[in-house]
Design an enzyme around this catalytic site. Structure first.
Site, PDB file in Angstrom:
ATOM      1  N   HIS A 182       0.884  -1.178   0.000  1.00 50.64           N
ATOM      2  CA  HIS A 182       0.000   0.000   0.000  1.00 50.64           C
ATOM      3  C   HIS A 182       0.917   1.222   0.000  1.00 50.64           C
ATOM      4  O   HIS A 182       1.716   1.369   0.930  1.00 50.64           O
ATOM      5  CB  HIS A 182      -0.877   0.011   1.246  1.00 50.64           C
ATOM      6  CG  HIS A 182      -1.734  -1.210   1.373  1.00 50.64           C
ATOM      7  ND1 HIS A 182      -3.041  -1.252   0.957  1.00 50.64           N
ATOM      8  CD2 HIS A 182      -1.452  -2.461   1.846  1.00 50.64           C
ATOM      9  CE1 HIS A 182      -3.542  -2.460   1.180  1.00 50.64           C
ATOM     10  NE2 HIS A 182      -2.606  -3.215   1.719  1.00 50.64           N
ATOM     11  N   GLU A 214      -7.339 -12.496   6.047  1.00 50.24           N
ATOM     12  CA  GLU A 214      -6.256 -11.918   6.873  1.00 50.24           C
ATOM     13  C   GLU A 214      -6.744 -12.064   8.323  1.00 50.24           C
ATOM     14  O   GLU A 214      -6.249 -12.905   9.059  1.00 50.24           O
ATOM     15  CB  GLU A 214      -6.026 -10.442   6.497  1.00 50.24           C
ATOM     16  CG  GLU A 214      -4.949  -9.747   7.332  1.00 50.24           C
ATOM     17  CD  GLU A 214      -4.842  -8.241   7.046  1.00 50.24           C
ATOM     18  OE1 GLU A 214      -5.777  -7.653   6.469  1.00 50.24           O
ATOM     19  OE2 GLU A 214      -3.802  -7.648   7.432  1.00 50.24           O
TER      20      GLU A 214
HETATM   21  N1  ADE Z   1      -4.729  -1.332   4.321  1.00 49.28           N
HETATM   22  C1  ADE Z   1      -3.415  -1.219   4.471  1.00 49.28           C
HETATM   23  N2  ADE Z   1      -2.895  -2.361   4.945  1.00 49.28           N
HETATM   24  C2  ADE Z   1      -3.930  -3.224   5.114  1.00 49.28           C
HETATM   25  C3  ADE Z   1      -4.055  -4.551   5.571  1.00 49.28           C
HETATM   26  N3  ADE Z   1      -3.003  -5.252   5.986  1.00 49.28           N
HETATM   27  N4  ADE Z   1      -5.285  -5.092   5.620  1.00 49.28           N
HETATM   28  C4  ADE Z   1      -6.342  -4.398   5.229  1.00 49.28           C
HETATM   29  N5  ADE Z   1      -6.288  -3.153   4.785  1.00 49.28           N
HETATM   30  C5  ADE Z   1      -5.090  -2.557   4.721  1.00 49.28           C
HETATM   31 ZN    ZN Z   2      -2.628  -5.105   2.532  1.00 56.86          ZN
END
Ligand code: ADE
Ligand code: ZN
Length: 332
Positions: free
Chosen positions: A16, A197
């Site tokens: 990101h 995640e």
């Molecule tokens: N935005 C930036 N990093 C992120 C992550 N690990 N999971 C979800 N959104 C994000």
């Molecule tokens: Zn991410």
């Protein structure tokens, strides 16, 4: 092994750009834009980077992004990442950006994308790094807001390769964004999504079935569902895994407890990436090094992970062939 990893030609698929904002640049941009930060120093900012979970990280990550105002700020941010990536031998990178984080505070979409895009063009010319840009929708906001963002983005369609989905995963299922992703695909855009995640394996299924994604970002919770694992193996669905991020956000208690080696051995197309390197304290090389040490990855594993990233990228066939050749020459 350290030398081998440092010199490895790399492909990064999960970074990101707002997550590459180092505290030093945060202070410099705050000063340049006349913004008051609630932290007295760079050290105090770094000390605040102790996270309990994804949300506790996102709160401070969105706060940090508020120093980005002008196209030059987005350029400088992206250029700093590219220089770092170049020093770590990144040959190709696919970068996420979160336009809603900026448009919701009154910054023009054009300002954001122009600054990032210009830096990527300079990266191609001056650093020999190829790149693609992926627009992420914030899943804690509505599907209508995502659709409006997509409409804005279509005026810049040639600057982006695809769309993704990020932000708070729990209670924000992928299926909510089905029609947005359908529209994106009808415009010829590629699709990816963060799933599995913090969220359940069901969200990975939804991302595949409803959003028809080409890759899953993170995806480590797939291990809880044997049928899903089989499907990921059968279809060679890439997972863009971010080991240091997963430990910092307590998805795994320690790097030794990370499941990426198990997933790799099961035959899933696992790749290694940095996610938000400035917030988690490691770029792609550090992610490789820490995973290698903790999980005792051998040269064969490093080769497979690297090859997976090339194959999972949105590069065309001939560019993939060139990178595979470069990797083979380096390792074999
Ligand atoms: N935005 C930036 N990093 C992120 C992550 N690990 N999971 C979800 N959104 C994000
Ligand atoms: Zn991410």
């Amino acid at each position: 092994m350290q030398k081998l990893i440092e010199g490895l030609p790399k492909v990064e698929l999960h970074i990101h750009i707002e997550g590459s904002l180092e505290p030093e640049m945060m202070f410099a941009l705050a000063e340049r834009n006349g913004i008051e930060l609630r932290f007295p120093s760079v050290e105090a900012v770094r000390q605040a980077y102790a996270f309990r979970d994804l949300q506790s990280f996102l709160d401070i990550y969105y706060e940090g992004a508020a120093v980005l105002r002008e196209a030059q700020d987005f350029y400088d941010l992206t250029w700093a990442y590219l220089q770092k990536a170049s020093a770590q031998r990144v040959r190709h990178t696919e970068i996420f950006f979160d336009p809603q984080t900026h448009t919701d505070r009154g910054i023009d979409f054009d300002t954001v994308i122009t600054g990032i895009h210009d830096a990527l063009e300079d990266g191609r010319r001056r650093l020999n790094i190829s790149s693609h840009l992926i627009l992420c929708f914030l899943r804690h906001l509505s599907a209508e807001a995502a659709m409006a963002t997509l409409e804005q983005a279509l005026a810049h369609k040639e600057k982006i390769i695809g769309v993704g989905l990020d932000s708070s995963e729990l209670d924000h299922p992928p299926i909510t964004f089905k029609s947005v992703f359908e529209r994106a695909r009808s415009e010829g855009l590629m699709t990816v999504a963060h799933a599995g995640e913090e969220g359940p394996p069901e969200y990975i299924r939804q991302a595949l079935d409803s959003l028809q994604v080409a890759r899953i970002d993170h995806g480590v919770r797939c291990i809880e569902d044997a049928t899903l694992v089989e499907r990921l193996v059968r279809n060679q669905v890439p997972l863009t895994v971010c080991p240091i991020s997963n430990v910092k956000l307590r998805i795994f208690e320690t790097m030794q407890a990370h499941n990426l080696k198990r997933l790799l051995d099961l035959g899933i197309r696992i790749t290694i990436n940095s996610d938000d390197p400035a917030y988690f304290g490691g770029y792609i090389t550090e992610n490789f090094l820490q995973a290698q040490r903790a999980l005792m990855l051998d040269v064969g594993d490093i080769y497979r992970l690297s090859k997976n990233a090339i194959l999972a990228s949105f590069l065309g066939h001939s560019d993939k062939e060139k990178l595979l050749q470069e990797l083979d020459t380096y390792i074999l």
